[in-house]
Design a protein around this motif. Structure first.
Motif, short mmCIF file in Angstrom:
data_model
loop_
_atom_site.label_atom_id
_atom_site.label_comp_id
_atom_site.label_asym_id
_atom_site.label_seq_id
_atom_site.Cartn_x
_atom_site.Cartn_y
_atom_site.Cartn_z
N GLU A 54 77.59 10.36 105.51
CA GLU A 54 77.55 10.62 106.95
C GLU A 54 76.22 11.26 107.30
O GLU A 54 75.75 12.16 106.62
CB GLU A 54 78.69 11.57 107.34
CG GLU A 54 80.07 11.00 107.10
CD GLU A 54 80.57 10.22 108.30
OE1 GLU A 54 80.14 10.50 109.43
OE2 GLU A 54 81.39 9.32 108.09
N GLY A 55 75.60 10.80 108.36
CA GLY A 55 74.36 11.41 108.83
C GLY A 55 73.18 11.09 107.93
O GLY A 55 73.22 10.19 107.09
N THR A 56 72.11 11.85 108.11
CA THR A 56 70.88 11.64 107.36
C THR A 56 70.99 12.33 106.00
O THR A 56 71.26 13.52 105.93
CB THR A 56 69.67 12.20 108.14
OG1 THR A 56 69.63 11.57 109.41
CG2 THR A 56 68.38 11.94 107.40
N ALA A 58 69.49 13.66 102.23
CA ALA A 58 68.32 14.47 101.87
C ALA A 58 67.11 13.59 101.53
O ALA A 58 65.98 13.96 101.83
CB ALA A 58 68.66 15.39 100.71
N ASP A 59 67.34 12.44 100.89
CA ASP A 59 66.21 11.57 100.54
C ASP A 59 65.55 10.99 101.79
O ASP A 59 64.32 11.01 101.92
CB ASP A 59 66.62 10.48 99.55
CG ASP A 59 67.87 9.70 99.96
OD1 ASP A 59 68.45 9.97 101.04
OD2 ASP A 59 68.29 8.82 99.18
N VAL A 60 66.35 10.54 102.73
CA VAL A 60 65.82 10.00 103.99
C VAL A 60 65.12 11.12 104.77
O VAL A 60 64.02 10.92 105.31
CB VAL A 60 66.93 9.34 104.83
CG1 VAL A 60 66.45 9.01 106.23
CG2 VAL A 60 67.44 8.08 104.13
N ALA A 61 65.72 12.30 104.79
CA ALA A 61 65.13 13.44 105.50
C ALA A 61 63.77 13.81 104.90
O ALA A 61 62.82 14.13 105.63
CB ALA A 61 66.07 14.63 105.48
N ARG A 62 63.65 13.77 103.56
CA ARG A 62 62.37 14.12 102.91
C ARG A 62 61.28 13.12 103.29
O ARG A 62 60.15 13.49 103.55
CB ARG A 62 62.57 14.17 101.39
CG ARG A 62 61.30 14.43 100.63
CD ARG A 62 60.73 15.84 100.94
NE ARG A 62 59.33 15.88 100.62
CZ ARG A 62 58.32 15.93 101.51
NH1 ARG A 62 58.57 15.96 102.80
NH2 ARG A 62 57.09 15.95 101.11
N ILE A 63 61.64 11.84 103.29
CA ILE A 63 60.64 10.82 103.65
C ILE A 63 60.29 10.93 105.13
O ILE A 63 59.11 10.82 105.50
CB ILE A 63 61.15 9.41 103.29
CG1 ILE A 63 61.32 9.31 101.76
CG2 ILE A 63 60.20 8.33 103.80
CD1 ILE A 63 62.10 8.11 101.29
N ALA A 64 61.27 11.19 105.98
CA ALA A 64 61.00 11.38 107.41
C ALA A 64 60.06 12.57 107.62
O ALA A 64 59.16 12.52 108.47
CB ALA A 64 62.30 11.58 108.17
N ALA A 65 60.23 13.63 106.85
CA ALA A 65 59.34 14.80 106.95
C ALA A 65 57.92 14.41 106.56
O ALA A 65 56.95 14.85 107.18
CB ALA A 65 59.85 15.94 106.07
N LEU A 101 66.40 4.67 107.13
CA LEU A 101 65.11 5.31 107.29
C LEU A 101 64.53 5.00 108.67
O LEU A 101 63.98 5.88 109.34
CB LEU A 101 64.15 4.86 106.18
CG LEU A 101 62.78 5.50 106.16
CD1 LEU A 101 62.87 7.02 106.03
CD2 LEU A 101 61.94 4.91 105.04
N ALA A 102 64.68 3.76 109.13
CA ALA A 102 64.17 3.36 110.45
C ALA A 102 64.82 4.20 111.55
O ALA A 102 64.15 4.62 112.51
CB ALA A 102 64.42 1.88 110.69
N THR A 171 71.97 0.86 115.78
CA THR A 171 72.33 1.62 116.98
C THR A 171 73.59 2.41 116.70
O THR A 171 74.49 1.92 116.01
CB THR A 171 72.55 0.68 118.18
OG1 THR A 171 73.50 -0.32 117.81
CG2 THR A 171 71.25 0.01 118.59
N PRO A 172 73.64 3.65 117.20
CA PRO A 172 74.81 4.50 116.90
C PRO A 172 76.08 3.99 117.52
O PRO A 172 76.16 3.23 118.38
CB PRO A 172 74.44 5.86 117.50
CG PRO A 172 73.15 5.70 118.20
CD PRO A 172 72.66 4.31 117.98
#
Length: 172
Positions: A54-56, A58-65, A101-102, A171-172
């Motif tokens: 559910e949600g973002t 940690a791996d996606v969040a790190r790349i987004a950062a 990621l997008a 889309t959510p």
């Protein structure tokens, strides 16, 4: 439709700015970045893979950062096709990761690019550099990400447009 950030494209047809390359594996994700002119790809880090939830994650969040920190203009995610060009389970996994990621980095575009043989090439390059096979594991994903990104940068220079296929954020 014009992609975000492409309206101010220079003479090469693509906007100036850093690009990121991502090699998605089952256990680890390799990350590479380019200089703002898109000339050279360099390794950044290896991020532990987190199973989708559910949600973002940690791996996606790190790349987004990393996208934010580098003010990246595009993210290239490697698409591991079979040698025949067919898509399999790993391809679908990479597509799913690219879509998540997008959503996390929008409006920065995420594009998938063919990465057949990137890991094999990375292993060969590390062996040629005198690295022992045992020491490859911590850096192999980064080396594969560098190969993915450098290939995309080469396409950009040759074609004057972004490489690969644009990923639509779900889309959510």
């Amino acid at each position: 439709m014009t992609e975000p950030f492409e309206a101010e494209a220079g003479s090469a047809g693509v906007a100036r700015g850093a690009r990121l390359g991502v090699d998605v594996g089952k256990a680890r994700i390799g990350l590479a970045a380019s200089d703002p002119d898109g000339l050279v790809a360099t390794p950044v880090q290896t991020v532990p893979r987190v199973l989708p939830g559910e949600g973002t994650t940690a791996d996606v969040a790190r790349i987004a950062a990393e996208v934010d920190e580098r003010a990246a203009r595009v993210v290239y995610v490697g698409l591991p096709r079979h040698l025949s060009g067919a898509e399999g389970a790993a391809t679908q996994d990479a597509r799913g990761f690219a879509a998540r990621l997008a959503a996390a980095v929008a409006p920065v575009p995420v594009r998938v690019v063919d990465e057949r043989m990137s890991t094999v090439t990375a292993h060969a390059q590390l062996r040629a550099a005198g690295k022992k096979t045992r020491s490859h594991r911590p850096v192999i994903d980064q080396a594969a990400a560098v190969i993915i990104l450098q290939s995309a940068l080469d396409v950009e220079r040759a074609a004057g447009t972004r490489a690969g296929e644009l990923v639509e954020a779900p889309t959510p």
